[in-house]
Design a protein around this motif. Structure first.
Motif, PDB file in Angstrom:
ATOM      1  N   ALA A 240      -2.227 -14.405  -1.316  1.00 25.09           N
ATOM      2  CA  ALA A 240      -2.160 -13.720  -2.613  1.00 25.09           C
ATOM      3  C   ALA A 240      -3.224 -12.626  -2.716  1.00 25.09           C
ATOM      4  O   ALA A 240      -2.945 -11.520  -3.192  1.00 25.09           O
ATOM      5  N   ALA A 241      -4.440 -12.925  -2.261  1.00 22.97           N
ATOM      6  CA  ALA A 241      -5.513 -11.933  -2.316  1.00 22.97           C
ATOM      7  C   ALA A 241      -5.194 -10.731  -1.440  1.00 22.97           C
ATOM      8  O   ALA A 241      -5.394  -9.583  -1.843  1.00 22.97           O
ATOM      9  N   SER A 242      -4.679 -10.973  -0.239  1.00 23.34           N
ATOM     10  CA  SER A 242      -4.313  -9.889   0.668  1.00 23.34           C
ATOM     11  C   SER A 242      -3.226  -9.022   0.050  1.00 23.34           C
ATOM     12  O   SER A 242      -3.293  -7.785   0.098  1.00 23.34           O
ATOM     13  N   HIS A 243      -2.249  -9.657  -0.544  1.00 22.73           N
ATOM     14  CA  HIS A 243      -1.148  -8.934  -1.185  1.00 22.73           C
ATOM     15  C   HIS A 243      -1.690  -8.046  -2.295  1.00 22.73           C
ATOM     16  O   HIS A 243      -1.312  -6.879  -2.425  1.00 22.73           O
ATOM     17  N   ARG A 244      -2.581  -8.597  -3.068  1.00 17.61           N
ATOM     18  CA  ARG A 244      -3.172  -7.852  -4.184  1.00 17.61           C
ATOM     19  C   ARG A 244      -3.974  -6.649  -3.665  1.00 17.61           C
ATOM     20  O   ARG A 244      -3.901  -5.566  -4.229  1.00 17.61           O
ATOM     21  N   LEU A 245      -4.720  -6.843  -2.595  1.00 14.08           N
ATOM     22  CA  LEU A 245      -5.510  -5.754  -2.030  1.00 14.08           C
ATOM     23  C   LEU A 245      -4.629  -4.611  -1.515  1.00 14.08           C
ATOM     24  O   LEU A 245      -5.051  -3.458  -1.523  1.00 14.08           O
ATOM     25  N   MET A 246      -3.420  -4.948  -1.075  1.00 14.82           N
ATOM     26  CA  MET A 246      -2.519  -3.913  -0.558  1.00 14.82           C
ATOM     27  C   MET A 246      -1.805  -3.156  -1.669  1.00 14.82           C
ATOM     28  O   MET A 246      -1.107  -2.181  -1.396  1.00 14.82           O
TER      29      MET A 246
ATOM     30  N   GLN B 266      -2.278  -2.565   8.243  1.00 13.93           N
ATOM     31  CA  GLN B 266      -2.704  -2.631   6.838  1.00 13.93           C
ATOM     32  C   GLN B 266      -2.769  -4.083   6.356  1.00 13.93           C
ATOM     33  O   GLN B 266      -3.715  -4.472   5.661  1.00 13.93           O
ATOM     34  N   MET B 267      -1.766  -4.858   6.729  1.00 13.63           N
ATOM     35  CA  MET B 267      -1.752  -6.270   6.325  1.00 13.63           C
ATOM     36  C   MET B 267      -2.942  -7.012   6.921  1.00 13.63           C
ATOM     37  O   MET B 267      -3.609  -7.790   6.234  1.00 13.63           O
TER      38      MET B 267
ATOM     39  N   SER C 142       5.980  -7.918  17.255  1.00 15.93           N
ATOM     40  CA  SER C 142       6.944  -8.699  16.470  1.00 15.93           C
ATOM     41  C   SER C 142       6.880  -8.355  14.989  1.00 15.93           C
ATOM     42  O   SER C 142       7.603  -8.950  14.178  1.00 15.93           O
ATOM     43  N   ASN C 143       6.007  -7.424  14.624  1.00 13.62           N
ATOM     44  CA  ASN C 143       5.891  -6.916  13.262  1.00 13.62           C
ATOM     45  C   ASN C 143       5.564  -8.005  12.235  1.00 13.62           C
ATOM     46  O   ASN C 143       6.247  -8.133  11.221  1.00 13.62           O
ATOM     47  N   PHE C 144       4.512  -8.791  12.492  1.00 15.03           N
ATOM     48  CA  PHE C 144       4.058  -9.745  11.480  1.00 15.03           C
ATOM     49  C   PHE C 144       2.574 -10.012  11.631  1.00 15.03           C
ATOM     50  O   PHE C 144       1.967  -9.688  12.640  1.00 15.03           O
ATOM     51  N   VAL C 145       2.013 -10.598  10.569  1.00 14.01           N
ATOM     52  CA  VAL C 145       0.611 -10.987  10.556  1.00 14.01           C
ATOM     53  C   VAL C 145       0.528 -12.471  10.259  1.00 14.01           C
ATOM     54  O   VAL C 145       1.222 -12.984   9.372  1.00 14.01           O
TER      55      VAL C 145
END
Length: 189
Positions: free
Chosen positions: A98-104, A155-156, A174-177
């Motif tokens: 959630a924090a990472s999402h918010r930062l982005m 970025q993620m 694979s385009n994921f984090v």
């Protein structure tokens, strides 16, 4: 004498209405550590699963308290989709997500590729894929593999690393984090 009216709002409905107005003023999750101090009054997670077609958008923490019903929804959503097994996801991992999402600063929900993995699923993936850890934190409900179409893997990963709260694996091919609540570390897969 005063007249009383019932609004018919449930606690969850009231929280949702509150969140709609309060979300814009909640501070960011920057300088997060452990369970993300200073996360503001509410925490929200939004995801969808390309595997099951399910969607989740929920406020799971408000004014210093986790919401049990919302955490149970998150646990069910992040289950091992291959066999339906559910565990209690570590709320620290959800906080990092959630924090990472918010930062982005994006409104796009995460695509969840992998949350909880049963030992059976993890063993199968180890036989068919490279880079699957024998003692994966996925098996403890402490990790998630996530994707966004409007943010790069870089970025993620930077947003997750800025939380200083767990592991961040960058899988550009694979385009994921990968985000987890284990020791603070980073790697490329």
């Amino acid at each position: 004498m005063t007249e009383q009216r019932s609004t018919g709002l449930s606690r969850r409905g009231l929280l949702g209405a509150f969140a709609a107005t309060a979300l814009a003023t909640a501070p960011t999750y920057s300088k997060a550590a452990g369970f993300l101090r200073g996360a503001g009054d509410i925490r929200r997670i939004s995801m969808y699963s390309g595997r099951t077609g399910e969607r989740l958008d929920t406020i799971y923490w408000i004014e210093g308290e986790y919401i049990g019903e919302a955490l149970r929804e998150i646990n069910a959503f992040m289950r091992d989709w291959r066999n339906g097994k559910v565990v209690n996801m570590d709320s620290r991992t959800v906080d990092i997500m959630a924090a990472s999402h918010r930062l982005m600063d994006t409104s796009e929900p995460y695509m969840l590729l992998s949350g909880y993995r049963s030992p059976e699923t993890n063993a199968m993936l180890r036989q068919t894929s490279s880079g699957v850890a024998r003692n994966s934190l996925h098996m403890r409900g402490q990790a998630a593999d996530l994707r966004l179409s409007n943010r790069s893997v870089g970025q993620m990963a930077k947003a997750a690393a800025a939380c200083h709260a767990g592991g961040v694996g960058t899988y550009s091919g694979s385009n994921f984090v990968h985000m987890d609540c284990g020791d603070v570390r980073s790697w490329r897969g």
